[in-house]
Design an enzyme around this catalytic site. Structure first.
Site, short mmCIF file in Angstrom:
data_model
loop_
_atom_site.label_atom_id
_atom_site.label_comp_id
_atom_site.label_asym_id
_atom_site.label_seq_id
_atom_site.Cartn_x
_atom_site.Cartn_y
_atom_site.Cartn_z
CG LEU A 148 -2.01 -1.13 1.14
CD1 LEU A 148 -2.68 -1.35 2.50
CD2 LEU A 148 -3.05 -0.77 0.08
N PRO A 149 0.27 2.42 -0.33
CG PRO A 149 -1.22 3.97 -1.26
CD PRO A 149 -1.12 2.57 -0.76
CE LYS B 121 12.12 1.66 0.26
NZ LYS B 121 11.81 1.25 -1.04
CE LYS C 299 5.86 5.88 1.36
NZ LYS C 299 5.30 4.68 0.75
P1 NAD Z 1 0.88 2.57 -6.39
O1 NAD Z 1 0.26 3.86 -6.02
O2 NAD Z 1 1.14 2.25 -7.83
O3 NAD Z 1 -0.01 1.36 -5.81
C1 NAD Z 1 -0.69 1.39 -4.59
C2 NAD Z 1 -2.03 0.70 -4.83
O4 NAD Z 1 -2.72 0.56 -3.59
C3 NAD Z 1 -2.95 1.49 -5.77
O5 NAD Z 1 -3.31 0.67 -6.87
C4 NAD Z 1 -4.17 1.83 -4.89
O6 NAD Z 1 -5.38 1.79 -5.61
C5 NAD Z 1 -4.10 0.71 -3.87
N1 NAD Z 1 -4.79 1.01 -2.61
C6 NAD Z 1 -4.67 2.11 -1.82
N2 NAD Z 1 -5.46 1.96 -0.72
C7 NAD Z 1 -6.07 0.74 -0.82
C8 NAD Z 1 -7.00 0.01 -0.01
N3 NAD Z 1 -7.46 0.49 1.14
N4 NAD Z 1 -7.42 -1.20 -0.45
C9 NAD Z 1 -6.97 -1.72 -1.61
N5 NAD Z 1 -6.09 -1.07 -2.42
C10 NAD Z 1 -5.64 0.14 -2.03
O7 NAD Z 1 2.23 2.47 -5.55
P2 NAD Z 1 3.47 1.50 -5.82
O8 NAD Z 1 4.47 2.21 -6.64
O9 NAD Z 1 2.97 0.15 -6.20
O10 NAD Z 1 4.09 1.47 -4.34
C11 NAD Z 1 3.54 0.64 -3.33
C12 NAD Z 1 4.48 0.67 -2.13
O11 NAD Z 1 5.76 0.21 -2.55
C13 NAD Z 1 4.70 2.07 -1.55
O12 NAD Z 1 4.75 1.96 -0.15
C14 NAD Z 1 6.03 2.49 -2.16
O13 NAD Z 1 6.71 3.45 -1.37
C15 NAD Z 1 6.76 1.17 -2.23
N6 NAD Z 1 7.81 1.09 -3.25
C16 NAD Z 1 7.61 1.54 -4.52
C17 NAD Z 1 8.62 1.43 -5.48
C18 NAD Z 1 8.43 1.92 -6.89
O14 NAD Z 1 9.42 2.01 -7.65
N7 NAD Z 1 7.21 2.21 -7.33
C19 NAD Z 1 9.85 0.86 -5.13
C20 NAD Z 1 10.02 0.36 -3.83
C21 NAD Z 1 9.00 0.49 -2.90
#
Ligand code: NAD
Length: 294
Positions: free
Chosen positions: A64-65, A170, A245
């Site tokens: 999750l975000p 991390k 973030k």
């Molecule tokens: P993203 O915004 O693409 O995906 C998050 C998803 O969660 C969205 O599809 C949203 O609809 C869903 N969501 C939010 N609240 C929800 C709920 N209550 N129930 C169901 N679904 C819900 O973000 P991401 O890039 O996939 O990142 C996810 C996590 O991974 C974050 O914590 C981010 O910091 C971490 N991360 C991301 C990356 C990257 O390169 N994108 C790399 C390492 C870590």
């Protein structure tokens, strides 16, 4: 084994696909209908409600975000923690505050539910390829329990320490990455201002004591390396706003134990400025443009 996967975004969807490909039963949930359609097309099941996510789940995985979204999903008014059966394993892969990870784990422990924090390093391509690095916080037994699933989504899986330690690992890694990227940009820009070819100075540094990952694998100067964001118009990659973030989480971790993070704080301010200048969606290596004032 039945897995419920919540948060099928840029990272979660390919991670869930890798579990489906490894023959696990994956039931998913997301706010986005297109993510749910994609999950279905990979062979997963779309949960109609929370009850369906909970009822047969042996393992819950969240990607999750934010801290708020994780806290609300597990502990909020409609939080699922209290409805899970004892013995369920929770793997939270989101990058969030270590204190929220510890809070969820502590409430869960009283209900006989195991929680590990398992944030990842590596972006969307590593999630697709199943080569993420996982940094896991929890007991040795919990780490062993989570390992067989994590190895279907990642290549390097580390036990960082007790609950919350994955988040701390991390936060430390990404703080250093931000500092490295800014420092690398500064050094390369200085050399270029003196007329050096960026490819030449990059090779010199890479074979000297300034060698680092940003120079070698993710060079911020366009056209030094192929297939990196700088050479492709700084299309992320890893967005400036996601780095920002993570730097916020590093500052929170530092404040908790009164640890000095002088360069980390400066890096956070530099990335804040970059984001406010309208580059929040650009790759974080575009900080080179701030340094070189392009
Ligand atoms: P993203 O915004 O693409 O995906 C998050 C998803 O969660 C969205 O599809 C949203 O609809 C869903 N969501 C939010 N609240 C929800 C709920 N209550 N129930 C169901 N679904 C819900 O973000 P991401 O890039 O996939 O990142 C996810 C996590 O991974 C974050 O914590 C981010 O910091 C971490 N991360 C991301 C990356 C990257 O390169 N994108 C790399 C390492 C870590």
């Amino acid at each position: 084994m039945n897995i419920s996967f919540i948060g099928l975004g840029n990272m979660g969807l390919p991670m869930a696909k890798n579990l489906i490909d490894a023959q696990f039963n994956v039931t998913g949930s997301d706010l986005s209908p297109s993510a749910l359609e994609a999950l279905k097309s990979y062979g997963g099941t779309v949960a109609q409600d929370h009850q369906q996510l909970i009822q047969n789940a042996d393992v819950i995985i969240t990607m999750l975000p934010s801290s708020e979204s994780v806290k609300s999903f597990y502990l909020g008014e409609l939080g699922i923690l209290k409805s899970l059966k004892s013995g369920t394993l929770i793997i939270d892969c989101s990058s969030i505050s270590a204190s929220v990870s510890r809070e969820v784990a502590s409430v869960a422990q009283n209900l006989g539910i195991d929680v590990v924090d398992a944030p990842v390093s590596g972006g969307i391509m590593a999630a697709q390829a199943g080569t993420l690095t996982f940094m896991v916080g929890g007991t040795e037994a919990q780490f062993k329990q989570a390992h067989p699933l994590l190895e279907k989504m990642g290549k390097n899986i580390f036990h960082a320490g007790a609950s919350g330690s994955g988040q701390i690992a991390k936060a430390c890694n990404n703080m250093l990455l931000a500092i490295n990227m800014i420092g690398t940009s500064e050094a390369l820009n200085l050399a270029m201002q003196h007329g050096l070819d960026p490819k030449v100075i990059s090779e010199i540094i890479q074979n000297s004591t300034g060698a680092n990952w940003c120079i070698e694998k993710y060079n911020p100067v366009p056209d030094v390396l192929e297939n990196v964001p700088s050479t492709q118009g700084y299309v992320a990659g890893f967005m400036t706003d996601l780095m920002l973030k993570d730097l916020g989480l590093s500052m929170e971790a530092a404040a908790e134990v009164k640890s000095p993070v002088l360069l980390g704080a400066l890096a956070r301010n530099i990335y804040t400025l970059h984001s406010q200048n309208g580059h929040g969606k650009a790759d974080f290596s575009s900080i080179f443009n701030l340094i070189s004032k392009v």
